[in-house]
Design a protein around this motif. Structure first.
Motif, short mmCIF file in Angstrom:
data_model
loop_
_atom_site.label_atom_id
_atom_site.label_comp_id
_atom_site.label_asym_id
_atom_site.label_seq_id
_atom_site.Cartn_x
_atom_site.Cartn_y
_atom_site.Cartn_z
N GLU A 1 40.47 38.91 66.65
CA GLU A 1 41.06 40.24 66.55
C GLU A 1 40.04 41.33 66.87
N ALA A 2 38.80 41.17 66.38
CA ALA A 2 37.76 42.16 66.63
C ALA A 2 37.44 42.23 68.12
N ALA A 3 37.34 41.08 68.76
CA ALA A 3 37.04 41.04 70.20
C ALA A 3 38.14 41.72 71.00
N ALA A 4 39.40 41.46 70.64
CA ALA A 4 40.52 42.06 71.35
C ALA A 4 40.58 43.56 71.11
N ARG A 5 40.39 43.99 69.87
CA ARG A 5 40.47 45.41 69.54
C ARG A 5 39.39 46.20 70.29
N TYR A 6 38.16 45.69 70.29
CA TYR A 6 37.10 46.42 71.00
C TYR A 6 37.36 46.39 72.50
N SER A 7 37.93 45.29 73.01
CA SER A 7 38.28 45.21 74.42
C SER A 7 39.22 46.33 74.81
N PHE A 8 40.23 46.60 73.97
CA PHE A 8 41.19 47.66 74.26
C PHE A 8 40.53 49.03 74.19
N LEU A 9 39.69 49.26 73.17
CA LEU A 9 39.02 50.55 73.04
C LEU A 9 38.06 50.80 74.19
N LEU A 10 37.35 49.75 74.59
CA LEU A 10 36.37 49.88 75.67
C LEU A 10 37.05 50.16 77.00
N ALA A 11 38.29 49.71 77.15
CA ALA A 11 38.98 49.88 78.42
C ALA A 11 39.42 51.32 78.66
N VAL A 12 39.57 52.10 77.60
CA VAL A 12 40.15 53.44 77.75
C VAL A 12 39.41 54.30 78.78
N VAL B 1 55.55 53.55 85.06
CA VAL B 1 56.40 53.74 83.88
C VAL B 1 56.82 52.40 83.30
N VAL B 2 57.23 51.48 84.17
CA VAL B 2 57.62 50.15 83.71
C VAL B 2 56.44 49.46 83.02
N ALA B 3 55.25 49.59 83.63
CA ALA B 3 54.05 48.97 83.07
C ALA B 3 53.74 49.51 81.68
N PHE B 4 54.00 50.80 81.45
CA PHE B 4 53.75 51.40 80.14
C PHE B 4 54.59 50.75 79.05
N PHE B 5 55.90 50.69 79.26
CA PHE B 5 56.79 50.16 78.23
C PHE B 5 56.55 48.67 77.98
N VAL B 6 56.37 47.92 79.04
CA VAL B 6 56.12 46.48 78.88
C VAL B 6 54.74 46.26 78.25
N GLY B 7 53.75 47.03 78.67
CA GLY B 7 52.41 46.89 78.14
C GLY B 7 52.34 47.18 76.66
N TYR B 8 53.07 48.19 76.19
CA TYR B 8 53.07 48.51 74.76
C TYR B 8 53.60 47.33 73.94
N ALA B 9 54.68 46.73 74.44
CA ALA B 9 55.26 45.57 73.74
C ALA B 9 54.29 44.40 73.71
N VAL B 10 53.55 44.21 74.81
CA VAL B 10 52.60 43.10 74.88
C VAL B 10 51.44 43.31 73.91
N ILE B 11 50.94 44.54 73.79
CA ILE B 11 49.85 44.82 72.84
C ILE B 11 50.29 44.46 71.42
N ALA B 12 51.48 44.94 71.04
CA ALA B 12 51.98 44.68 69.69
C ALA B 12 52.12 43.18 69.44
N TRP B 13 52.59 42.46 70.44
CA TRP B 13 52.76 41.01 70.29
C TRP B 13 51.40 40.31 70.21
N LEU B 14 50.47 40.69 71.09
CA LEU B 14 49.18 40.00 71.16
C LEU B 14 48.38 40.18 69.87
N MET B 15 48.38 41.38 69.29
CA MET B 15 47.60 41.63 68.09
C MET B 15 48.13 40.80 66.91
N ARG B 16 49.42 40.50 66.93
CA ARG B 16 49.97 39.60 65.90
C ARG B 16 49.67 38.14 66.23
#
Length: 280
Positions: A184-195, A226-241
């Motif tokens: 979880e820590a590796a994934a979370r920092y990966s997302f923050l670093l990507a911004v 736009v499509v990438a935004f909505f699908v991407g948000y769902a994928v983030i929520a799923w992956l973190m779980r």
């Protein structure tokens, strides 16, 4: 590029940006198979703005707190070793390698390295690295133990994703696991670093296209984003779980199968082995 191709490519971008399988590699393969050719680094970078907006919204509290505390530390209102202010500096440090290497090797990234033999090879090579890191990593360090050295190593791993097929999230997550961080820590920092890296790259490519007078299907690109935004948000929520109770093995297996599929398509003549003049 037609509207339905834009929707498909937006789906591919949203589905693959955050899981460690390489969104740029998938966009190149799917775009070519659709007959639209490799959408190119410009299209990839712009549609990534959609998925990065999903990161900004999903982690808005973390990002807002980090930015606020970093600014307060600069003004001397909080200690410089404040954890959130320190995280701000670590994200900046980790963003330096991809900026420097991206500018130095822009032509190779947008052209030479987009060949399908390269994509197939990076898919399986980094699948093995991810599998080894996930299997033998200690999975004990949390982000409050992130060091300056580790922040830079995360950044170098992120820079490797300039090559299609590597995967930005895959590279940084692999590095985090090798360094002993939890999944979880590796994934979370990966997302923050990507911004900063992804947002900066997206706007750089956008202005570059405008300045160069390139013919860009702006409507289709916007739809894909736009499509990438909505699908991407769902994928983030799923992956973190998902990663709280599962390993990355499923992604390792997927990458290996995808690599074999790319090689098979190249041998069948459906994909060119090397870049054959795709638009950057």
């Amino acid at each position: 590029m037609s509207w339905w191709e834009a929707v498909v490519l937006g789906l591919v971008q949203g589905l693959t940006e955050f899981i460690p399988v390489s969104s740029s590699g998938h966009l190149a393969v799917v775009g070519t198979l659709l007959g639209a050719q490799d959408p190119g680094a410009g299209f990839t970078a712009i549609t990534q703005l959609g998925t990065e907006l999903a990161v900004l919204i999903y982690f808005r509290r973390d990002i807002g707190r980090i930015i606020a505390r970093w600014c307060q530390a600069l003004a001397g209102r909080v200690p410089r070793d404040d954890p959130d202010a320190r995280m701000g500096w670590l994200v900046i440090l980790g963003s330096v390698p991809i900026v420097v290497l991206g500018l130095l090797f822009q032509d190779q990234i947008e052209n030479t390295l987009r060949g399908f033999v390269v994509i197939g090879t990076t898919l399986w090579v980094f699948a093995l690295l991810l599998g080894l890191a996930d299997r033998f990593g200690r999975h004990e360090r949390t982000l409050d133990r992130l060091t300056w050295k580790h922040g830079l190593l995360f950044g170098l791993a992120q820079a490797a994703a300039l090559v299609p097929g590597v995967s930005r999230s895959g590279g940084t997550i692999t590095m985090g696991l090798l360094l002993g961080y939890t999944r979880e820590a590796a994934a979370r920092y990966s997302f923050l670093l990507a911004v900063p890296a992804v947002v900066g790259s997206g706007f750089f490519q956008l202005f570059d296209e405008l300045r160069g007078g390139a013919v860009v299907p702006w409507g289709a690109t916007a739809l894909a984003t736009v499509v990438a935004f909505f699908v991407g948000y769902a994928v983030i929520a799923w992956l973190m779980r998902f990663i709280t109770t599962h390993s990355y093995t499923v992604f390792v297996v997927y990458r290996l199968v995808a690599a074999l599929a790319v090689y098979a398509l190249v041998l069948a003549g459906l994909l060119p082995a090397f870049n054959d003049g795709y638009p950057g």
